[in-house]
Design a protein around this motif. Structure first.
Motif, PDB file in Angstrom:
ATOM      1  N   ASP A 552       0.819  -1.209   0.000  1.00  0.00           N
ATOM      2  CA  ASP A 552       0.000   0.000   0.000  1.00  0.00           C
ATOM      3  C   ASP A 552       0.854   1.261   0.000  1.00  0.00           C
ATOM      4  OD1 ASP A 552      -2.109  -1.691   0.147  1.00  0.00           O
ATOM      5  OD2 ASP A 552      -2.545  -1.339   2.264  1.00  0.00           O
ATOM      6  N   TYR A 553       0.363   2.258  -0.726  1.00  0.00           N
ATOM      7  CA  TYR A 553       0.947   3.591  -0.720  1.00  0.00           C
ATOM      8  C   TYR A 553      -0.183   4.592  -0.516  1.00  0.00           C
ATOM      9  CZ  TYR A 553       5.568   2.085  -2.279  1.00  0.00           C
ATOM     10  OH  TYR A 553       6.810   1.525  -2.332  1.00  0.00           O
ATOM     11  N   PRO A 554       0.149   5.805  -0.148  1.00  0.00           N
ATOM     12  CA  PRO A 554      -0.904   6.803   0.038  1.00  0.00           C
ATOM     13  C   PRO A 554      -1.741   6.977  -1.223  1.00  0.00           C
ATOM     14  CG  PRO A 554       1.194   7.617   0.874  1.00  0.00           C
ATOM     15  CD  PRO A 554       1.486   6.352   0.134  1.00  0.00           C
ATOM     16  N   GLU A 555      -3.001   7.287  -1.012  1.00  0.00           N
ATOM     17  CA  GLU A 555      -3.900   7.530  -2.135  1.00  0.00           C
ATOM     18  C   GLU A 555      -3.354   8.656  -3.005  1.00  0.00           C
ATOM     19  OE1 GLU A 555      -8.711   8.190  -2.815  1.00  0.00           O
ATOM     20  OE2 GLU A 555      -7.800   8.450  -0.851  1.00  0.00           O
ATOM     21  N   GLY A 556      -3.322   8.439  -4.303  1.00  0.00           N
ATOM     22  CA  GLY A 556      -2.806   9.437  -5.225  1.00  0.00           C
ATOM     23  C   GLY A 556      -1.307   9.358  -5.430  1.00  0.00           C
ATOM     24  N   PHE A 557      -0.646   8.373  -4.805  1.00  0.00           N
ATOM     25  CA  PHE A 557       0.804   8.232  -4.951  1.00  0.00           C
ATOM     26  C   PHE A 557       1.183   8.017  -6.413  1.00  0.00           C
ATOM     27  CE2 PHE A 557       4.639   5.518  -4.899  1.00  0.00           C
ATOM     28  CZ  PHE A 557       5.499   6.307  -4.157  1.00  0.00           C
ATOM     29  N   ASN A 558       0.293   7.374  -7.173  1.00  0.00           N
ATOM     30  CA  ASN A 558       0.578   7.087  -8.586  1.00  0.00           C
ATOM     31  C   ASN A 558       0.680   8.361  -9.423  1.00  0.00           C
ATOM     32  OD1 ASN A 558      -2.328   7.229  -7.987  1.00  0.00           O
ATOM     33  ND2 ASN A 558      -2.567   6.966 -10.192  1.00  0.00           N
ATOM     34  N   THR A 560       2.360  11.040  -8.640  1.00  0.00           N
ATOM     35  CA  THR A 560       3.699  11.626  -8.537  1.00  0.00           C
ATOM     36  C   THR A 560       4.816  10.599  -8.634  1.00  0.00           C
ATOM     37  OG1 THR A 560       3.521  11.485  -6.128  1.00  0.00           O
ATOM     38  CG2 THR A 560       2.883  13.567  -7.158  1.00  0.00           C
ATOM     39  N   ASN A 561       4.501   9.324  -8.416  1.00  0.00           N
ATOM     40  CA  ASN A 561       5.498   8.256  -8.457  1.00  0.00           C
ATOM     41  C   ASN A 561       4.942   7.091  -9.271  1.00  0.00           C
ATOM     42  OD1 ASN A 561       5.705   9.810  -5.787  1.00  0.00           O
ATOM     43  ND2 ASN A 561       7.713   8.817  -5.897  1.00  0.00           N
ATOM     44  N   ALA A 562       4.725   7.342 -10.566  1.00  0.00           N
ATOM     45  CA  ALA A 562       4.012   6.389 -11.404  1.00  0.00           C
ATOM     46  C   ALA A 562       4.728   5.045 -11.513  1.00  0.00           C
ATOM     47  CB  ALA A 562       3.787   6.990 -12.792  1.00  0.00           C
ATOM     48  N   THR A 563       6.029   5.057 -11.704  1.00  0.00           N
ATOM     49  CA  THR A 563       6.763   3.808 -11.892  1.00  0.00           C
ATOM     50  C   THR A 563       6.720   2.940 -10.645  1.00  0.00           C
ATOM     51  OG1 THR A 563       8.239   4.884 -13.474  1.00  0.00           O
ATOM     52  CG2 THR A 563       8.979   2.803 -12.500  1.00  0.00           C
ATOM     53  N   GLU A 564       7.023   3.534  -9.492  1.00  0.00           N
ATOM     54  CA  GLU A 564       7.015   2.784  -8.243  1.00  0.00           C
ATOM     55  C   GLU A 564       5.615   2.300  -7.901  1.00  0.00           C
ATOM     56  OE1 GLU A 564       8.558   3.324  -3.622  1.00  0.00           O
ATOM     57  OE2 GLU A 564       8.698   4.978  -5.050  1.00  0.00           O
ATOM     58  N   ALA A 565       4.618   3.138  -8.153  1.00  0.00           N
ATOM     59  CA  ALA A 565       3.239   2.746  -7.864  1.00  0.00           C
ATOM     60  C   ALA A 565       2.803   1.591  -8.756  1.00  0.00           C
ATOM     61  CB  ALA A 565       2.308   3.940  -8.048  1.00  0.00           C
ATOM     62  N   ALA A 566       3.207   1.618 -10.030  1.00  0.00           N
ATOM     63  CA  ALA A 566       2.837   0.537 -10.950  1.00  0.00           C
ATOM     64  C   ALA A 566       3.458  -0.781 -10.515  1.00  0.00           C
ATOM     65  CB  ALA A 566       3.265   0.895 -12.363  1.00  0.00           C
ATOM     66  N   ALA A 567       4.721  -0.743 -10.089  1.00  0.00           N
ATOM     67  CA  ALA A 567       5.384  -1.960  -9.623  1.00  0.00           C
ATOM     68  C   ALA A 567       4.690  -2.517  -8.386  1.00  0.00           C
ATOM     69  CB  ALA A 567       6.849  -1.667  -9.342  1.00  0.00           C
ATOM     70  N   ALA A 568       4.326  -1.637  -7.481  1.00  0.00           N
ATOM     71  CA  ALA A 568       3.641  -2.081  -6.269  1.00  0.00           C
ATOM     72  C   ALA A 568       2.273  -2.667  -6.592  1.00  0.00           C
ATOM     73  CB  ALA A 568       3.499  -0.912  -5.295  1.00  0.00           C
ATOM     74  N   ALA A 569       1.555  -2.038  -7.518  1.00  0.00           N
ATOM     75  CA  ALA A 569       0.243  -2.542  -7.906  1.00  0.00           C
ATOM     76  C   ALA A 569       0.343  -3.914  -8.548  1.00  0.00           C
ATOM     77  CB  ALA A 569      -0.435  -1.549  -8.854  1.00  0.00           C
ATOM     78  N   SER A 570       1.381  -4.109  -9.370  1.00  0.00           N
ATOM     79  CA  SER A 570       1.574  -5.404 -10.020  1.00  0.00           C
ATOM     80  C   SER A 570       1.874  -6.489  -8.994  1.00  0.00           C
ATOM     81  CB  SER A 570       2.703  -5.304 -11.039  1.00  0.00           C
ATOM     82  OG  SER A 570       2.966  -6.558 -11.622  1.00  0.00           O
ATOM     83  N   ALA A 571       2.776  -6.183  -8.066  1.00  0.00           N
ATOM     84  CA  ALA A 571       3.124  -7.164  -7.043  1.00  0.00           C
ATOM     85  C   ALA A 571       1.926  -7.485  -6.156  1.00  0.00           C
ATOM     86  CB  ALA A 571       4.280  -6.640  -6.205  1.00  0.00           C
ATOM     87  N   SER A 572       1.144  -6.469  -5.826  1.00  0.00           N
ATOM     88  CA  SER A 572      -0.044  -6.679  -5.007  1.00  0.00           C
ATOM     89  C   SER A 572      -1.046  -7.558  -5.721  1.00  0.00           C
ATOM     90  CB  SER A 572      -0.677  -5.334  -4.643  1.00  0.00           C
ATOM     91  OG  SER A 572      -1.850  -5.508  -3.903  1.00  0.00           O
ATOM     92  N   SER A 573      -1.222  -7.320  -7.030  1.00  0.00           N
ATOM     93  CA  SER A 573      -2.155  -8.121  -7.814  1.00  0.00           C
ATOM     94  C   SER A 573      -1.714  -9.579  -7.875  1.00  0.00           C
ATOM     95  CB  SER A 573      -2.276  -7.533  -9.222  1.00  0.00           C
ATOM     96  OG  SER A 573      -3.130  -8.310 -10.021  1.00  0.00           O
TER      97      SER A 573
END
Length: 961
Positions: A552-558, A560-573
């Motif tokens: 999890d990251y703060p809401e709206g993190f994607n 300002t930090n699109a690459t890191e947020a995408a990686a986290a979303a993929s791993a979470s999925s």
């Protein structure tokens, strides 16, 4: 510290304490010598590791994990979702009333089954007793209980008054009840029904006409019709809109779950407020509003009433387009109807007659609290405290957790803790420990696992048992655990003694009560026969463990930090996909009634419990209390009981101070002992302290500076709530009861009568829409930041600029609020100079109130009540103490509490003409006077020397011309 790890095998299951090392969890064994090399039987063998710590060899084994199957209860299908469910209204006979006898305050009657028993979800009760009482000028009671109740079945129906207070006939009811605006009417056509009317309007407030009363040993049903588009509020606790709406099933069964929408969570509060609006016609006639469409320019009045059903069993309340239906798993019908006719009158009457007034809190409790799951040790706590100060962010309380009334000797040793707490208290801050609702059972095969807290409670009969009188042993964070029996004779005294003994070693300042639904991670007494495995790991992965990594990251993190947020979303999925069970058809358990026998674990009627079966992630319903009561009958009261016990335990541990408690599970009336808590950061998640992100730090400083400056106002509001039953946070509809447009307004709120808050609730938004109630009809609002009056028309939704970090806040005209210069702690804030903000109404007047005491004592030796008024104002009362009018602000005080802080400033908003002179008690204020013609705000800052002995030491008048 030097640590060497070697893998070995060992027969030993002797345990000491669990701790984390290199991402793994271990338990110490009692074996200190060479490891056994012979093979152990597969069923008993445990992999161990020898760990060398600073030259000392000790043996540990991985913690035993409770099997996932132990957490599973039988799958059940809620009746509201079950196509095979029987409708009690179509198969049950109802009752007939007879032997109706008038009493001094109402009537009594006998209710008898009107036909053959249906036994649809239990055993029908043949004969019931009805009691109707006009208990006061504004309260009517309707009670229906079985006619034959003795010690064998009393807990099934009668909620003891020592657990939950029961309103009774007022001492002066002989005279006051004669003016009661409520009228009770009953009928036997076609079967027994009753109605409660408001005499002044002729409205039916509660009527069971057209429905049947169903009363069985495990199922009670009664219903009332409601007008179209009704406005009901309350029936906590769930995450749902403020107005409940007409398509909602409210389940009340305390559940260990965080934030499901519309489902049952921690607490149970079987009370609702019903507000009805009437359009005033030209001739003065009233027409009930039954539509959501209203006219912003029309004239309306409203009437509110309250309904409280004093029942603690698991239950559902079904809200449908034209009716409300109660379905209860036991207990009785114990209704109290409050006539109002306004929300404040209903709220006050409900508190003073039924649940008690809210506890008066210590001043420090209104400061900023910091907590997370996962602080490692005292040093890390100190780092968090220091960081708040370094970043100039207020911090009042730091929170922490270990097993009840004990400290981890390695991470949270007592000596180091004493030093930490001494420094913390010296800085004006406080420490609150988390106290779970379950008590660890020590491993009997390991003397080093001794836990006197358990031994003391066990020896005093303080824990719940199984039906066979053995200890009921579930599973919570420490491992296999037992659960206090708040109905027993020994639990309260034991709890108090443990609290006091612990406080002697750890100088905490309050208590956070957790897991009090009461929660257990396994179904049934899973620890019985297994305590030699203690401590054990829960039957699920902890946050951060494989399969439960926190991405999890703060809401709206994607944004300002699109690459890191995408990686986290993929791993979470990927993690969720791996954990998803394969689909299969579910065979639901359905039970049928057995005459005269209750099935408490799987009752025939299945409520829509978020966890499924009643015993899922909860202590089993057949767990037994000392007096024979089954947990089934009092499950919703565990949180209530532990808060009561903790209140008196803190009085013993910290004599003379108001106990500060927040509890997770609550019932109606818990507020007289404790507050209620919400969220905290989880284990292994990214740190979320306010100083972690620069933008959050900036926003926090801004918001907390406002909060700390208005703490005197907030403290006064809580004082009034504690003494009069008034509310602190207020719905717009409560402050403006003549405006039906506000009936569903739940995105703004008033803090007391004076401050309108319009929070930004949409991620990334830079503006927010809000209304200004009463605008264009005599009300005026001022922007907190600019002091300028707001321009708005009746009913207008105004778009408000709200850049990141800005909270739209407005002062309502006609109010005066006290302020104090903020600091990093409430202690230091209380040492700072005072301020007063007077927001004038369109007529040029304003009023307010200030209450001052020492901020902590349960019984005050002296207090101060400050009043400000003008020569032409009405006589002052408890809610009008500051008053401004005719270009003068008068202040007076009563009470003996001494406060020597000077008055730093007075701000008057809405001053219509320029100001050339300001005087305080006739003495000209020579400097620090400014008037802004654009905002029409007068700011006076040159008052410190004139009030050097204290702002309230003598009465004063501030005049401008």
């Amino acid at each position: 510290m030097t640590i060497v790890i070697r893998s070995v095998w060992s027969f030993s299951f002797f345990l000491f304490s669990a701790f984390g090392l290199n991402g793994r969890t271990y338990a110490q064994t009692s074996f200190q010598g060479p490891a056994h090399t012979s093979a152990a039987p597969a069923a008993t063998r445990a992999s161990s590791e020898v760990i060398e710590i600073n030259g000392t060899t000790q043996t540990f084994r991985p913690i035993f994990t409770v099997p996932a199957e132990a957490a599973l209860a039988a799958p059940v299908l809620p009746n509201i979702k079950d196509p095979e469910a029987r409708d009690a209204q179509t198969v049950c006979p109802g009752y007939n009333a007879s032997n109706v006898i008038r009493t001094a305050h109402g009537l009594v009657a006998t209710l008898t089954l009107a036909g053959p028993a249906c036994n649809v979800y239990g055993t029908d009760i043949d004969v019931l007793n009805l009691t109707v009482e006009y208990q006061s000028a504004d309260r009517l009671a309707v009670k229906i209980v079985p006619a034959f109740v003795d010690t064998s079945n009393s807990s099934q129906y009668l909620l003891p008054t020592n657990l939950v207070h029961q309103p009774t006939v007022d001492a002066d009811a002989d005279t006051t009840s004669l003016t009661n605006d409520l009228s009770f009417v009953w009928s036997n056509e076609p079967t027994f029904s009753f109605s409660v009317y408001r005499k002044s309007t002729g409205d039916s407030l509660l009527t069971t006409t057209g429905t049947k009363l169903v009363f069985e040993n495990q199922f009670i049903e009664f219903a009332s019709s409601l007008p179209d588009h009704y406005n009901l509020y309350g029936l906590g606790e769930s995450i749902h809109g403020f107005r409940l709406g007409n398509n909602f099933t409210k389940t009340m069964y305390a559940a260990d779950i965080g934030d499901p929408i519309d489902l049952n969570i921690y607490g149970s509060h079987p009370f609702y407020l019903d507000t009805r609006y009437y359009e005033v016609e030209d001739g003065g006639d009233l027409t009930l509003v039954t539509s959501n469409e209203t006219n912003a320019t029309a004239d309306y009045v409203s009437y509110s009433h309250g309904v409280y059903n004093r029942n603690a069993h698991g239950q559902e309340i079904l809200l449908r387009p034209n009716n409300i239906t109660w379905r209860l798993l036991g207990g009785s019908i114990d209704l109290y109807i409050y006539a109002g006719p306004t929300q404040p009158e209903v709220t006050t009457a409900f508190q003073t007659s039924a649940i008690g007034l809210p506890a008066m809190q210590q001043y420090f409790t209104f400061g900023y609290h910091q907590c997370r799951w996962g602080y490692a040790n005292w040093s890390q706590l100190q780092e968090v405290v220091d960081s708040h100060e370094r970043f100039d962010i207020p911090l009042e309380n730091i929170w922490n957790q270990y097993r009840d009334f004990d400290n981890d000797p390695i991470r949270y040793g007592y000596d180091e803790g004493a030093n930490f707490l001494s420094n913390l208290h010296a800085s004006g801050r406080h420490y609150i420990p988390i106290i779970d609702s379950a008590i660890y059972v020590p491993n009997p095969e390991n003397a080093s696992d001794a836990y006197e807290v358990f031994n003391n409670g066990n020896s005093t009969g303080s824990f719940m048992t199984n039906p066979d009188d053995s200890l009921y042993i579930g599973d919570v964070w420490p491992g296999y655990t037992v659960f206090p029996d708040w109905l027993s004779r020994g639990a309260g005294k034991w709890w108090s003694e443990e609290m006091t003994a612990w406080h002697d070693k750890v100088a905490f300042d309050g208590a956070w009560i957790d897991m009090s639904e009461v929660s257990s991670f396994c179904a049934g007494s899973c620890g019985s026969g297994n305590i030699t495995l203690n401590p054990v790991h829960p039957p699920f992965g902890l946050p951060g463990e494989p399969g439960n990594v926190i991405y999890d990251y703060p809401e709206g993190f994607n944004l300002t930090n699109a690459t890191e947020a995408a990686a986290a979303a993929s791993a979470s999925s990927s993690q969720k996909t791996a954990a998803s069970p394969t689909s299969s058809n579910t065979d639901y358990l359905r039970t049928t009634p057995t005459p005269g026998v209750r099935n408490v674990d799987y009752p025939p009627y299945v409520i829509n419990n978020v966890q499924g079966a009643l015993g899922s992630k909860a202590v089993a319903p057949n767990a037994t209390h000392e007096d024979g009561t089954e947990e089934y009958d009092v499950h919703n009261l565990f949180g209530h009981g532990i808060l009561n016990a903790t209140y008196y335990a803190l009085l013993a541990a910290i004599p003379g101070k108001r106990p500060f408690i927040i509890g997770r599970s609550t019932f109606a009336g818990s507020g007289k002992w404790a507050g209620h808590w919400g969220n905290h950061n989880t284990l292994t998640a990214r740190s979320q302290e306010a100083y972690v992100w620069a933008s959050v730090a900036d926003a926090s400083r801004t918001a907390m500076r406002i909060r700390y400056s208005i703490l005197p106002y907030m403290y006064t509001l809580f004082y009034l709530a504690h003494n009069t039953g008034s509310t602190v946070m207020r719905a717009l509809a409560w402050e403006f009861p003549l405006d039906p447009l506000l009936a569903n307004a739940d995105r703004q709120f008033f803090l007391g009568p004076a401050l309108l808050v319009t929070p930004v609730l949409a991620q990334g938004a830079t503006s927010v829409d809000g209304v200004f109630p009463g605008a264009g009809k005599g009300e005026v609002y001022y922007d907190w930041y600019t002091y300028s009056p707001i321009q708005a028309s009746p009913g207008q939704n105004v778009t408000i600029d709200a850049p990141l970090g800005h909270i739209p806040l407005y002062l309502r005209g006609g109010n005066v609020i006290p302020t104090q210069e903020p600091a990093l702690t409430t202690r230091d804030s209380r040492k700072n100079p005072w301020g007063v903000i007077a927001a004038l109404s369109l007529e040029g007047s304003a009023s307010g109130v200030l209450y001052v005491d020492d901020g902590e004592s349960l019984v005050q030796s002296s207090t101060l009540y400050v009043q400000v008024r003008n020569a032409h104002s009405h006589p002052l009362n408890e809610t009008q103490s500051f008053t401004a009018s005719n270009a003068t602000l008068y202040a007076s005080a009563r009470g003996c509490y001494v406060d020597r802080n000077p008055l730093a400033n007075v701000t008057v908003l809405g001053v219509q003409a320029g100001v050339s002179k300001v005087t305080l008690n006739g003495v000209a204020v020579e400097s620090g006077v400014s008037y802004n013609e654009t905002s029409q705000a007068l700011v006076v800052t040159g008052l410190r020397d004139l009030t050097a002995d204290g702002a309230w030491t003598q009465d004063w008048s501030l005049k401008w011309e």
